[in-house]
Motif scaffolding. Structure first.
Motif, short mmCIF file in Angstrom:
data_model
loop_
_atom_site.label_atom_id
_atom_site.label_comp_id
_atom_site.label_asym_id
_atom_site.label_seq_id
_atom_site.Cartn_x
_atom_site.Cartn_y
_atom_site.Cartn_z
N GLY A 157 0.99 -0.81 -0.10
CA GLY A 157 -0.09 0.16 0.41
C GLY A 157 0.72 1.45 0.16
N ALA A 158 2.38 0.76 0.72
CA ALA A 158 2.73 2.09 1.42
C ALA A 158 3.52 2.76 -0.82
CB ALA A 158 3.43 2.18 1.61
N VAL A 159 3.49 1.74 -1.68
CA VAL A 159 4.41 1.94 -2.17
C VAL A 159 3.31 2.26 -3.59
CG1 VAL A 159 5.22 0.56 -3.94
CG2 VAL A 159 6.41 0.31 -2.58
N HIS A 160 1.64 1.98 -3.18
CA HIS A 160 1.07 2.30 -4.20
C HIS A 160 1.08 3.78 -4.31
CE1 HIS A 160 0.69 -1.65 -7.16
NE2 HIS A 160 0.22 -1.55 -5.70
N THR A 161 0.46 4.51 -2.45
CA THR A 161 0.33 5.34 -2.66
C THR A 161 1.04 5.83 -2.96
OG1 THR A 161 -1.00 4.51 -1.21
CG2 THR A 161 -0.19 7.60 -0.63
N LEU A 162 2.56 5.85 -2.53
CA LEU A 162 4.04 7.16 -2.89
C LEU A 162 3.91 7.36 -4.54
CD1 LEU A 162 6.14 5.70 -0.28
CD2 LEU A 162 5.36 7.95 -1.11
N LEU A 163 3.62 6.22 -5.57
CA LEU A 163 3.70 6.13 -6.58
C LEU A 163 2.91 7.06 -7.66
CD1 LEU A 163 4.45 2.00 -7.67
CD2 LEU A 163 6.21 3.91 -7.52
N GLY A 164 1.89 7.14 -6.62
CA GLY A 164 -0.19 7.16 -7.20
C GLY A 164 0.63 9.29 -7.36
N LYS A 165 1.72 9.51 -6.65
CA LYS A 165 2.11 10.88 -6.25
C LYS A 165 3.16 11.18 -7.49
CE LYS A 165 1.37 10.58 -1.12
NZ LYS A 165 0.28 12.40 -1.25
N PRO A 166 3.25 12.79 -7.65
CA PRO A 166 4.15 13.55 -8.55
C PRO A 166 5.81 13.14 -8.28
CG PRO A 166 1.99 14.60 -7.79
CD PRO A 166 2.26 13.79 -7.15
N GLU A 167 6.69 12.54 -9.00
CA GLU A 167 7.91 12.21 -8.43
C GLU A 167 8.39 13.17 -7.01
OE1 GLU A 167 12.02 9.74 -9.95
OE2 GLU A 167 10.30 10.79 -11.17
N SER A 168 8.37 14.25 -7.39
CA SER A 168 9.00 15.30 -6.92
C SER A 168 7.92 15.08 -4.80
CB SER A 168 9.28 16.54 -7.10
OG SER A 168 7.27 16.73 -6.82
N GLN A 169 6.98 14.45 -4.49
CA GLN A 169 6.76 14.66 -4.06
C GLN A 169 6.30 13.18 -3.06
OE1 GLN A 169 2.36 15.90 -3.98
NE2 GLN A 169 2.53 17.50 -5.21
#
Length: 233
Positions: A157-169
């Protein structure tokens, strides 16, 4: 080099060429774009060459995932075990989050619901081993499988959440907070005594049953069943 060795070398070379071509397509266009025709064209081969080396598209995707994971491990170095199983568990979490963020297409492939992958299973086996070491040290306060499920679900879940954000965030704050929450649920502060935490003590004892040489396999199996029952909610 014998004829047989030459044939084997050519076969391995062709296989590597196909996997690298499929890997390039996967990373640039995603899993759906990895078709037999596209991979063959990218590799400069005819489609039958793929069928001779891979049973189907799923087998090819598994090989690509294994290739990507092996490359990542080689570059980052496999997280070696230390004398602190809790620290090793956290290091394994960080490595998995890093792999997912560095390989979004491969991670999406490996985390597809219902898809069985040798690479995913190998990763879970490593996680099970790390959790077992924590249990044997008396630091686990929930059954081993429950801890594995919580860590795996939270990490995915953590990876999916982070990948859903712009790379800079994509900071590690979300992953760090999730690990802290899971750790608070599954870990005890120190090896548990029966009077302190009966579940943790039972989990720890279960992890050590195999070290009791005078027990028969039947006795170990029965004791394991009792302890599983004792720790079930």
């Amino acid at each position: 080099m014998t004829t047989e060795e030459s044939t084997t070398a050519r076969r391995e070379s062709t296989r590597a060429r196909i996997i690298e071509a499929a890997d390039r397509i996967l990373r640039s266009k995603g899993p759906a774009a990895v078709t037999t025709r596209a991979v063959a064209q990218e590799a400069g081969l005819q489609p039958p060459a793929l069928y001779r080396l891979f049973d189907d598209k799923e087998a090819l995707l598994d090989a690509v995932a294994e290739h990507a994971f092996a490359e990542y491990v080689e570059g980052k170095k496999l997280v070696a075990a230390t004398d602190d199983p809790v620290a090793d568990l956290r290091a394994g979490w960080d490595a998995q989050i890093g792999f997912g963020l560095a390989n979004p297409s491969v991670f999406a492939l490996l985390s597809t619901p219902g898809r069985q992958s040798p690479t995913t299973e190998a990763g879970l086996d490593v996680l099970r081993g790390r959790v077992h070491r924590v249990a044997a040290a008396g630091r686990l306060r929930v059954p081993e499988q429950e801890a594995v499920d919580l860590i795996h679900a939270a990490g995915t879940g953590a990876v999916h959440t982070l990948l859903g954000k712009p790379e800079s965030q994509r900071t590690t704050a979300v992953a760090d907070a999730l690990y802290a929450a899971v750790a608070a649920t599954i870990l005890g502060d120190a090896p548990a005594l029966p009077a302190d935490d009966t579940t943790a003590a039972a989990v720890s004892f279960r992890a050590l049953i195999h070290r009791l040489p005078r027990l028969s396999e039947a006795e170990r199996s029965l004791m394991t069943e009792w302890l599983d029952r004792a720790t079930a909610e």
